[in-house]
Write an enzyme that holds these catalytic residues in place. Structure first.
Site, short mmCIF file in Angstrom:
data_model
loop_
_atom_site.label_atom_id
_atom_site.label_comp_id
_atom_site.label_asym_id
_atom_site.label_seq_id
_atom_site.Cartn_x
_atom_site.Cartn_y
_atom_site.Cartn_z
N HIS A 100 4.85 -33.02 34.16
CA HIS A 100 5.99 -32.24 33.67
C HIS A 100 5.68 -30.80 34.07
O HIS A 100 4.51 -30.39 34.05
CB HIS A 100 6.10 -32.23 32.15
CG HIS A 100 6.28 -33.57 31.49
ND1 HIS A 100 5.24 -34.39 31.22
CD2 HIS A 100 7.39 -34.19 31.04
CE1 HIS A 100 5.70 -35.49 30.62
NE2 HIS A 100 7.01 -35.40 30.50
N ASP A 103 3.34 -29.13 31.70
CA ASP A 103 1.94 -29.59 31.62
C ASP A 103 1.07 -28.78 32.56
O ASP A 103 -0.05 -28.42 32.23
CB ASP A 103 1.72 -31.04 32.11
CG ASP A 103 2.68 -32.05 31.57
OD1 ASP A 103 3.11 -31.88 30.43
OD2 ASP A 103 2.97 -33.01 32.31
#
Ligand code: XLS
Ligand code: NI
Ligand code: NI
Length: 435
Positions: A100, A103
């Site tokens: 993501h 992240d």
């Protein structure tokens, strides 16, 4: 460079090995059904679980030891994590990964700053990919953690939030393209509702479809031609999520004219939360020619949420691999371990044990599934079970050229149909022969 995982590259030692830091079944280059195991399995590691999951649960905070992480939101810290992640990938021998946006890079004060941070980390990821040959299986945007997305992103009632989400996805697709990502995933974390009392479902779904069409337009504009994946999940965090299961997703994609560019990314734990088996979900997707990729994990029937456990159940991995082989294998997709260690398994080396177990379980599932197919008895039984439809009249029915009157005439002239056994237990025994 400091090393954080106290081991060498994990090697294959075969089924008799007692070494917990060795593969007993996953032998990447060994041919199974004419193809190296690694090309069948296409394992991927998720950045969010490997690098960012602190291992909290609804009743307690994180326990994970991350000696490489200074806990700050700095770009430097984010860049350091990239080295650690690639050390992990190299040692475990996983050649794909997923992320993501949030992240890999911190969300900073405003969108422009967050984008800059993302660019810095993407540049480093690109270097590491080139250095190691690791590929990005898919990227995605985190549209569920930040409080602004409490009511959803592409289904938010607030157009300001919708626009923010669009900007975030636009950037995440561009970063995926920059890293030669093979696909891009939409998991609608909060695309659903908590109560219908405050929800206009029709408008929300129309908005979501418009959002996905704009995503396709953006991808076309920048020349990203990988598939988009929708990842179904029925609930959690929202009470009801619109992309609840494979069938609901397919219906949505068909209704809104999105079938061409989209495929499904199916996750085992989501299938069971939806009240289905994973093989049911895979079958629904494959029948529609829409299975793209798999998030390989498992749930726990004794706990009611997405526990994201590592797949260790050989029966389960066998069922998944039977379906993958039946489909003819992955093209752009793979097996992404969307799985996390238990809160009690908090040491970095537990990441190694966890992935070794998942990879070995899938290697066995692959070998067993290939053997079942090679044997042919299971497939022959199913073929035989439908063989009455191979008759002239049966073929007419299947071609949509028959009528009720014709079937009535046939039934009147036919004796009472003979009840045949489905032989479930016999077939279960047959599968067990191969385990
Ligand atoms: C959460 C989802 C998530 C997606 C990516 O349950 O599985 O991890 O795979 O957003
Ligand atoms: Ni997932
Ligand atoms: Ni999940």
């Amino acid at each position: 460079m400091i090393q954080y995982f106290d081991c060498d590259k994990i090697g294959y030692e075969g089924p008799s090995s007692k070494n917990p830091l060795a593969f007993k079944h996953y032998n990447p280059d060994e041919l199974v059904a004419g193809k190296p195991m690694k090309d069948h399995l296409r394992f991927a590691a998720p950045y969010w679980h490997v690098m960012r999951n602190v291992l909290g649960d609804p009743f307690g905070g994180g326990t994970a030891l991350m000696p490489w992480d200074d806990g700050s939101d700095s770009i430097e810290n984010a860049l350091n994590r990239v080295d650690v992640f690639f050390e992990f990938l190299q040692k475990i021998g996983i050649e794909f990964y997923c992320w993501h946006d949030r992240d890999i890079a911190p969300e900073l004060g405003d969108l422009a700053k967050s984008n800059e941070a993302l660019d810095a980390v993407v540049a480093k990821l690109k270097e590491k990919q080139t250095e190691t040959g690791v590929q990005l299986l898919w990227g995605t945007a985190c549209l569920f953690s930040h409080p602004r997305y409490a009511h959803g992103a592409a289904t938010s009632p607030d157009m300001n939030v919708y626009a923010y989400a669009a900007a975030q996805v636009k950037k995440a697709i561009s970063c995926t393209k920059e890293l030669d990502g093979l696909g891009y995933t939409f998991w609608g974390g909060r695309e659903g509702y908590a109560t219908l009392l405050n929800t206009n479902m029709k408008r929300e779904l129309d908005h979501q479809a418009a959002f996905l069409h704009m995503a396709v337009d953006h991808a076309n504009e920048i020349g990203f031609d990988g598939p988009f994946y929708i990842e179904p999940k029925p609930r959690e965090p929202s009470t009801h999520q619109y992309d609840s299961d494979a069938a609901a997703c397919l219906n949505f994609l068909r209704e809104y004219g999105l079938m061409d560019r989209f495929r499904l990314n199916l996750e085992t734990n989501h299938a069971t939360l939806a009240g289905h088996t994973m093989e049911h979900e895979l079958t629904v997707a494959i029948n529609a020619g829409m299975l793209g990729s798999i998030d390989a994990n498992r749930g726990d029937t004794l706990i009611g949420w997405d526990t994201d456990q590592f797949p260790t159940d050989i029966y389960g991995t066998t069922q998944v691999m039977l379906k993958v082989l039946e489909m003819g294998g992955f093209t752009t997709g793979g097996l992404n371990f969307d799985a996390k260690r238990r809160r009690e398994s908090h040491e970095p080396m537990d990441l190694m044990y966890a992935h070794i177990g998942g990879m070995d379980a899938f290697a066995r599932g692959l070998k067993i599934a290939a053997a079942i197919r090679e044997d042919g008895r299971l497939a022959n039984f199913v073929k035989e079970r439908y063989s009455s439809f191979d008759s002239e009249l049966g073929r007419k029915i299947e071609a949509g050229k028959c009528s009720f009157s014709e079937l009535e005439q046939f039934a009147l002239g036919n004796s009472e149909p003979l009840l045949k056994s489905g032989r479930q237990e016999m077939l279960e025994n047959l599968v067990n022969e191969f385990l």
